[in-house]
Design a protein around this motif. Structure first.
Motif, PDB file in Angstrom:
ATOM      1  N   LYS A 174       0.754  -1.465   0.072  1.00 12.78           N
ATOM      2  CA  LYS A 174       0.141  -0.091  -0.150  1.00 12.78           C
ATOM      3  C   LYS A 174       0.816   1.191   0.174  1.00 12.78           C
ATOM      4  CE  LYS A 174      -4.088  -2.011   2.275  1.00 12.78           C
ATOM      5  NZ  LYS A 174      -4.682  -1.733   3.346  1.00 12.78           N
ATOM      6  N   LYS A 178      -9.731  -4.498  -6.525  1.00 10.24           N
ATOM      7  CA  LYS A 178     -10.073  -5.745  -6.627  1.00 10.24           C
ATOM      8  C   LYS A 178      -9.977  -6.092  -7.686  1.00 10.24           C
ATOM      9  CE  LYS A 178     -13.963  -5.223  -2.860  1.00 10.24           C
ATOM     10  NZ  LYS A 178     -15.467  -5.387  -2.623  1.00 10.24           N
ATOM     11  N   GLU A 209      -7.555 -10.023  -3.994  1.00 10.64           N
ATOM     12  CA  GLU A 209      -8.525  -8.763  -3.208  1.00 10.64           C
ATOM     13  C   GLU A 209      -7.524  -8.350  -1.984  1.00 10.64           C
ATOM     14  OE1 GLU A 209     -11.624  -7.507  -0.445  1.00 10.64           O
ATOM     15  OE2 GLU A 209     -11.980  -8.701  -2.779  1.00 10.64           O
ATOM     16  N   ASN A 210      -6.754  -6.909  -1.534  1.00 11.51           N
ATOM     17  CA  ASN A 210      -5.979  -6.551  -0.842  1.00 11.51           C
ATOM     18  C   ASN A 210      -4.567  -7.356  -0.357  1.00 11.51           C
ATOM     19  OD1 ASN A 210      -6.017  -5.181   1.024  1.00 11.51           O
ATOM     20  ND2 ASN A 210      -6.280  -6.319   2.962  1.00 11.51           N
ATOM     21  N   TYR A 213     -10.443   1.014  -2.819  1.00 10.24           N
ATOM     22  CA  TYR A 213     -11.457   1.285  -1.950  1.00 10.24           C
ATOM     23  C   TYR A 213     -11.193   1.370  -0.115  1.00 10.24           C
ATOM     24  CZ  TYR A 213     -10.108  -3.698  -1.268  1.00 10.24           C
ATOM     25  OH  TYR A 213      -9.414  -5.122  -0.803  1.00 10.24           O
ATOM     26  N   ASN A 214      -9.996   0.354  -0.134  1.00  8.26           N
ATOM     27  CA  ASN A 214      -9.239   0.077   1.278  1.00  8.26           C
ATOM     28  C   ASN A 214      -8.188   1.226   2.097  1.00  8.26           C
ATOM     29  OD1 ASN A 214      -7.393  -0.572  -0.475  1.00  8.26           O
ATOM     30  ND2 ASN A 214      -6.964  -2.651   0.208  1.00  8.26           N
ATOM     31  N   THR A 215      -8.232   2.220   1.126  1.00  7.09           N
ATOM     32  CA  THR A 215      -7.174   3.599   1.575  1.00  7.09           C
ATOM     33  C   THR A 215      -8.258   4.908   1.089  1.00  7.09           C
ATOM     34  OG1 THR A 215      -6.555   3.555  -0.764  1.00  7.09           O
ATOM     35  CG2 THR A 215      -5.327   1.952   0.927  1.00  7.09           C
TER      36      THR A 215
END
Length: 643
Positions: free
Chosen positions: A14, A108, A126-127, A151-153
């Motif tokens: 990330k 994703k 994913e991730n 989506y996750n950041t």
């Protein structure tokens, strides 16, 4: 217990994604580069909501082998490098092994692939973790779908610009990739609407016409050149298509789009005084070189590179762009809509011949019919009125323009009126058909080797603009800009001949420098002495100058000395050529005819004759146009005589 620990893989990815994946356009760039490296000949890109919702890239390349699928999304996993030496011979676009790992850590990803010797495979990540792997129906190549970007950041998601801005960034990336790889069919579809579609013909100018439009593409000039280390090829647009920023300058090294300040400067130097200050050209330049001369591994996005022998490449670019425009007519035409324009005269000659033959046959038939009911004199007159003489028509076919009869409605003159000629055609035209008016008062002398065509002086507007005409139409000439160009080339030559003789100042000039500036001044003091700027210590951080070179304009001597010193502080070198160039521009501007100065016809003709003798008669030293052409066709359209 120690405080230092190794980051988890997902967190490290990330962090890396922050450099590699800045926005949706970054994802498109990385996936496009992978597809090109996979030897794809067709690449289709589909985005939803400017890539924030989804990005899909489908190619027909070599595909990914089943045994490699487990490593595809691992960080620093690549098929492009094996040994340390490979890093200095990079010919692929992607090689760092960061792209897919970074993308999968913030989105994703579904990947389908198939090679020639294996059945299709599909994986879902994913991730950064591989969650699913199964056989799937797939064509040869790779189909990769990126959904829910960031989506996750959410912190990064909120910095995404408007959807229009992001789509513009994606479009720009695809445009540049298409220019550098014209042999690949590339399409971009946004929310079901096709934005870009190239045909893969291998011709860069066709791609540029798709991107910038036919008007720009028609005015592209091809350039090519070589040195012992570099091969340069590209297209540069005529100065009239300049833009307000450098976004339209596209530089590629071995097919890779790069940004380089020095090469941008070389392009602007190549255009020199053809561009107005603050304007930038449209151009595409690809440089082929040995990969060992370029380091592409200095930035995560691979946009910035380091080059060896930059000076040699700089001179090559400047030389080839100047050569491209050296003998071309660069008189811009006004921007009236040209709906019925025909681009080239030669394309219409055959049609004109056919029209003439048809006209002649009709006249002959009329002649034959009238023989039976009237005398020969009437018949001859009927034929003469029905068609122009064969000799005159043949002459017209050998010339780049045809005298128009703007008030005639017959079919032959109408077909003539529909033709609007390029200045390049006029340049190549024969001038034998022009009337010899060189001895007529108020006429400009005729010389086919010059870039300013023959024209006759008509008058003057507001004591500022000279009006002239010829068979191409009407010309407006800015008298101040014209004399500026004449005097600039004169002063440039004379200043270059002057030695470094100096003239003493009655009152010395005092300059104060900071400590870091003093170090530079001491380092380059000898170079400044060589160009006639003698800095003498005056205590503390002060220096004085008590003389200046005789070629300095007297009124601007202090200003030029300041500029020279500031140039040394900024660029850490002394550029005498540039300083003398600036001085010539300044003197030519101040000593030229100003607006609201009325001239006699012979004075205007003499001014234009002098302009025709210059090297670059189409722009003043500041890049402003000197002459603007209004064609006969455009003038007729203004008066609704030709719709």
């Amino acid at each position: 217990m120690g405080k230092i620990k190794e980051l988890q893989t997902s967190l490290a990815n990330k962090i890396a994604a922050g450099e590699v994946v800045e926005r949706p356009g970054s994802v498109v760039k990385e996936l496009l580069e992978n597809a090109i490296d996979a030897q794809a000949t067709e690449i289709n890109i589909e985005v939803e909501q400017s890539g924030v919702s989804s990005i899909r890239v489908v190619d027909n390349g070599t595909g990914i082998q089943t045994e490699d699928l487990g490593l595809v999304f691992h960080r620093h996993a690549t098929s492009k490098l094996d040994e340390d030496d490979d890093l200095f011979h990079i010919r692929t676009l992607g090689f760092r092994g960061e792209a897919l790992a970074s993308i999968s850590s913030v989105a994703k990803v579904t990947l389908k692939t198939c090679t020639d010797n294996e059945e299709g495979q599909e994986i879902y990540v994913e991730n950064g973790e591989l969650l699913n792997h199964k056989p799937a129906k797939a064509k040869r190549g790779t189909d990769i779908l990126v959904e829910s970007l960031f989506y996750n950041t959410p912190a990064r998601l909120k910095y995404i610009k408007s959807l229009y801005t992001e789509l513009g960034k994606i479009t720009d990336i695809v445009n540049r990739m298409a220019m550098s790889h014209p042999d690949i069919r590339i399409s971009l579809v946004s929310d079901g609407k096709t934005i870009i579609k190239t045909n893969g013909s291998g011709r860069t100018n066709e791609v540029m016409s798709e991107i910038y439009g036919m008007k720009v593409a028609k005015d592209l000039v091809h350039i090519t050149g070589d040195t012992s280390d570099y091969h340069l090829e590209g297209f540069v647009a005529k100065p009239e298509h300049s833009r307000s920023n450098n976004h339209y300058i596209s530089i590629f090294i071995n097919g890779r789009y790069i940004k380089n300040f020095l090469l941008n400067k070389a392009i602007l130097e190549g255009y020199h005084t053809l561009l107005t200050i603050g304007r930038f050209p449209i151009c595409y330049i690809n440089i082929e070189m040995d990969p060992i001369l370029v380091d592409v591994n200095v930035h995560p996005t691979k946009l910035e590179v380091r080059l060896s022998k930059e000076d040699q490449l700089f001179e090559l670019i400047v030389e080839k762009i100047r050569e491209a425009f050296k003998d071309r007519i660069l008189i811009p035409q006004n921007d009236i809509d040209k709906l019925n324009k025909k681009n080239k005269v030669l394309d219409n000659f055959e049609q004109q011949k056919m029209d003439f033959e048809k006209r002649k046959q009709q006249a002959a038939q009329t002649h034959h019919d009238k023989v039976q009911r009237s005398d020969g004199e009437t018949e001859d007159k009927a034929f003469e009125q029905s068609a122009p003489s064969e000799a005159m028509t043949t002459n017209n076919f050998n010339h780049s323009y045809i005298k128009e009869e703007p008030y005639s409605d017959d079919a032959y003159t109408q077909s003539q009126r529909e033709i609007l000629f390029d200045m390049d055609d006029v340049q190549e035209a024969s001038v034998d058909q022009l009337d010899d008016t060189s001895d007529v008062k108020g006429s400009v002398s005729q010389d086919p080797t010059r870039r300013v065509p023959y024209m006759e002086i008509v008058g003057q507007v507001h004591g500022t603009y000279i009006i002239a005409q010829n068979e191409q139409g009407m010309f407006m000439i800015d008298q101040h800009a014209a004399q500026e160009r004449i005097k600039y080339e004169y002063f440039r030559e004379k200043i270059g001949e002057v030695s470094n003789e100096v003239q003493n100042l009655l009152i010395p000039l005092t300059f104060h420098f900071s400590k870091d500036e003093l170090i530079l001044i001491q380092q380059y003091k000898e170079e400044l002495d060589k160009v006639g700027v003698h800095l003498e210590p005056f205590g503390g951080h002060d220096y004085i100058v008590d003389s200046y070179p005789v070629w300095f304009p007297k009124a601007e001597a202090e200003e030029i000395i300041k500029d020279m010193i500031e140039y040394v502080l900024e660029h850490k070198k002394v550029d005498v050529k540039k300083i003398r160039e600036d001085a010539a521009i300044m003197m030519s501007c101040k000593k030229s005819i100003k607006a609201n100065h009325y001239l006699k016809n012979n004075e205007m003709a003499d001014l234009v004759n002098q302009l025709r003798e210059t090297e670059d008669p189409c722009t003043c030293p500041h890049g402003r146009p000197i002459i603007i052409n209004f064609s006969n066709y455009e003038i007729e359209r203004l008066f609704k005589r030709n719709m």
